[in-house]
Scaffold this motif. Structure first.
Motif, short mmCIF file in Angstrom:
data_model
loop_
_atom_site.label_atom_id
_atom_site.label_comp_id
_atom_site.label_asym_id
_atom_site.label_seq_id
_atom_site.Cartn_x
_atom_site.Cartn_y
_atom_site.Cartn_z
N SER A 1 0.84 -1.20 0.00
CA SER A 1 0.00 0.00 0.00
C SER A 1 0.88 1.25 0.00
CB SER A 1 -0.96 0.00 1.20
OG SER A 1 -0.25 0.13 2.41
N ARG A 2 0.33 2.30 -0.58
CA ARG A 2 1.06 3.57 -0.68
C ARG A 2 0.24 4.66 -0.01
NH1 ARG A 2 3.54 3.98 -6.76
NH2 ARG A 2 5.32 2.62 -6.37
N TRP A 3 0.96 5.54 0.69
CA TRP A 3 0.36 6.65 1.42
C TRP A 3 1.17 7.89 1.15
CZ3 TRP A 3 -4.13 5.84 4.12
CH2 TRP A 3 -4.51 4.50 4.23
N LEU A 4 0.52 9.04 1.11
CA LEU A 4 1.20 10.31 0.94
C LEU A 4 1.22 11.02 2.29
CD1 LEU A 4 2.41 12.51 -0.95
CD2 LEU A 4 0.09 13.48 -1.05
N ILE A 5 2.42 11.36 2.74
CA ILE A 5 2.59 12.15 3.96
C ILE A 5 2.92 13.57 3.50
CG2 ILE A 5 3.92 12.45 6.08
CD1 ILE A 5 4.46 9.40 5.97
N HIS A 6 2.06 14.51 3.88
CA HIS A 6 2.29 15.90 3.46
C HIS A 6 1.73 16.86 4.49
CE1 HIS A 6 -1.75 16.45 1.16
NE2 HIS A 6 -1.85 15.39 1.92
#
Length: 133
Positions: A61-66
């Motif tokens: 799974s991929r997640w964006l931390i921003h």
């Protein structure tokens, strides 16, 4: 810690409670610094852009931390499902780091910092801090 999706309306949440805790405890295997144009801009140029770090976990799974003003409640650095990323996001050149599970999502969200200021504590500063983990 919050897991939010930035939208035109009020904050909406992908995960909460124990599901959010499970995500924050997951190990990160790959981190990629990403950039996209700012809202209402057709281009990205240096700091005239939005920066985030897309992470890949062991389960793929991929997640964006921003980070951004108004992105979260207890922290302005948030994790969102990377499926919400538009096609305007691009990997920044030579900004990929193989973490091999040495850091958690929580570690990287924490490195982004809880507060947002346009000068000195913005999305670009958060990206640098996260990628320096």
């Amino acid at each position: 810690l919050q897991c939010t999706v930035r939208s035109t309306g009020p904050l909406s949440y992908d995960l909460s409670g124990s599901d959010l805790t499970k995500l924050y405890n997951k190990r990160v295997h790959l981190a990629e610094a990403m950039r996209r144009p700012l809202e209402n801009f057709p281009f990205r140029l240096g700091y005239i852009s939005h920066c985030g770090v897309r992470v890949t976990l062991a389960d793929g799974s991929r997640w964006l931390i921003h980070k951004g003003g108004g992105y979260g409640i207890s922290s302005q650095t948030v994790a969102t499902d990377a499926g919400h990323m538009s096609s305007n996001w691009e990997v920044s050149s030579k900004r990929t780091k193989h973490l091999r599970g040495t850091k958690t999502v929580s570690d990287l969200v924490g490195a982004g910092g809880p507060n947002y200021r346009l000068f000195g504590d913005n999305c670009h500063n958060a990206c640098t801090n996260i990628m320096n983990q």
